[in-house]
Design a protein around this motif. Structure first.
Motif, PDB file in Angstrom:
ATOM      1  N   MET A   9       0.816  -1.182   0.000  1.00  0.00           N
ATOM      2  CA  MET A   9       0.000   0.000   0.000  1.00  0.00           C
ATOM      3  C   MET A   9       0.868   1.256   0.000  1.00  0.00           C
ATOM      4  SD  MET A   9      -3.307   0.557   1.833  1.00  0.00           S
ATOM      5  CE  MET A   9      -4.335   1.772   2.175  1.00  0.00           C
ATOM      6  N   LEU A  10       1.871   1.256   0.835  1.00  0.00           N
ATOM      7  CA  LEU A  10       2.758   2.406   0.897  1.00  0.00           C
ATOM      8  C   LEU A  10       3.526   2.570  -0.409  1.00  0.00           C
ATOM      9  CD1 LEU A  10       3.936   4.684   2.604  1.00  0.00           C
ATOM     10  CD2 LEU A  10       5.672   3.087   3.377  1.00  0.00           C
TER      11      LEU A  10
ATOM     12  N   SER B 111       2.534   1.677  -3.426  1.00  0.00           N
ATOM     13  CA  SER B 111       1.652   2.199  -4.474  1.00  0.00           C
ATOM     14  C   SER B 111       1.399   3.689  -4.280  1.00  0.00           C
ATOM     15  CB  SER B 111       0.341   1.425  -4.498  1.00  0.00           C
ATOM     16  OG  SER B 111      -0.330   1.565  -3.267  1.00  0.00           O
ATOM     17  N   LYS B 112       1.339   4.168  -3.043  1.00  0.00           N
ATOM     18  CA  LYS B 112       1.197   5.607  -2.793  1.00  0.00           C
ATOM     19  C   LYS B 112       2.400   6.372  -3.312  1.00  0.00           C
ATOM     20  CE  LYS B 112      -1.580   6.499   1.299  1.00  0.00           C
ATOM     21  NZ  LYS B 112      -1.516   6.858   2.715  1.00  0.00           N
ATOM     22  N   ILE B 113       3.571   5.821  -3.076  1.00  0.00           N
ATOM     23  CA  ILE B 113       4.800   6.482  -3.538  1.00  0.00           C
ATOM     24  C   ILE B 113       4.848   6.510  -5.054  1.00  0.00           C
ATOM     25  CG2 ILE B 113       7.313   6.270  -3.576  1.00  0.00           C
ATOM     26  CD1 ILE B 113       7.120   5.133  -0.739  1.00  0.00           C
TER      27      ILE B 113
ATOM     28  N   ARG C 132       2.323   6.434  -7.139  1.00  0.00           N
ATOM     29  CA  ARG C 132       1.308   7.349  -7.662  1.00  0.00           C
ATOM     30  C   ARG C 132       1.708   8.804  -7.486  1.00  0.00           C
ATOM     31  NH1 ARG C 132      -2.961   3.940  -5.312  1.00  0.00           N
ATOM     32  NH2 ARG C 132      -2.704   5.266  -3.508  1.00  0.00           N
ATOM     33  N   SER C 133       2.525   9.101  -6.488  1.00  0.00           N
ATOM     34  CA  SER C 133       2.886  10.494  -6.224  1.00  0.00           C
ATOM     35  C   SER C 133       3.827  11.066  -7.278  1.00  0.00           C
ATOM     36  CB  SER C 133       3.521  10.614  -4.843  1.00  0.00           C
ATOM     37  OG  SER C 133       4.767   9.968  -4.825  1.00  0.00           O
TER      38      SER C 133
ATOM     39  N   HIS D  32       2.238  13.543  -9.680  1.00  0.00           N
ATOM     40  CA  HIS D  32       1.736  14.780  -9.076  1.00  0.00           C
ATOM     41  C   HIS D  32       2.298  15.994  -9.823  1.00  0.00           C
ATOM     42  CE1 HIS D  32       0.944  17.804  -5.953  1.00  0.00           C
ATOM     43  NE2 HIS D  32      -0.014  16.955  -5.574  1.00  0.00           N
TER      44      HIS D  32
END
Length: 114
Positions: A1-2, A4-6, A8-9, A12
């Motif tokens: 999860m962490l 995938s957040k990284i 996706r960022s 930005h």
């Protein structure tokens, strides 16, 4: 999860948008990293030449150390004294200021393998 957040960022606008990090830190944004800007900034030319020559010298010296010194063994010899017998009666130093002839010292050192 962490993870995938990284991942996706990266999409930005702070990274890829106008004025973002990618545009400011890109290949063409820093002066002196392209041939066109290096021709314009004449003061950087000797710096690049000296740094390039230093890098070539270091690479050549590391290559020489890896191939000529007794510290690196490239053979898969099980006998630990085997590779060192190659240097018996030879000079392996780069410079010998005393001018010693090492071929005369063949029988001087003790033989530990006997």
């Amino acid at each position: 999860m962490l993870l995938s957040k990284i991942l996706r960022s990266v999409d930005h606008p702070y990274i890829t948008g106008k004025g973002g990090r990618k545009a400011n830190n890109g290949k063409g944004s820093m002066q002196g990293l392209t041939i066109k800007s290096l021709k314009h900034h004449v003061a950087l030319q000797p710096l690049f030449a000296i740094i390039g020559a230093g890098m070539i010298f270091v690479a050549a010296y590391i290559g020489r150390l890896a191939s000529k010194t007794t510290d690196v063994n490239w053979t898969k010899n099980k006998d630990p004294s085997g590779p060192m017998s190659y240097y018996e009666g030879r000079q392996f130093q780069f410079i010998s200021p005393s001018g010693t002839d090492y071929s005369k010292f063949v029988g001087v050192r003790p033989k530990y393998d006997e």
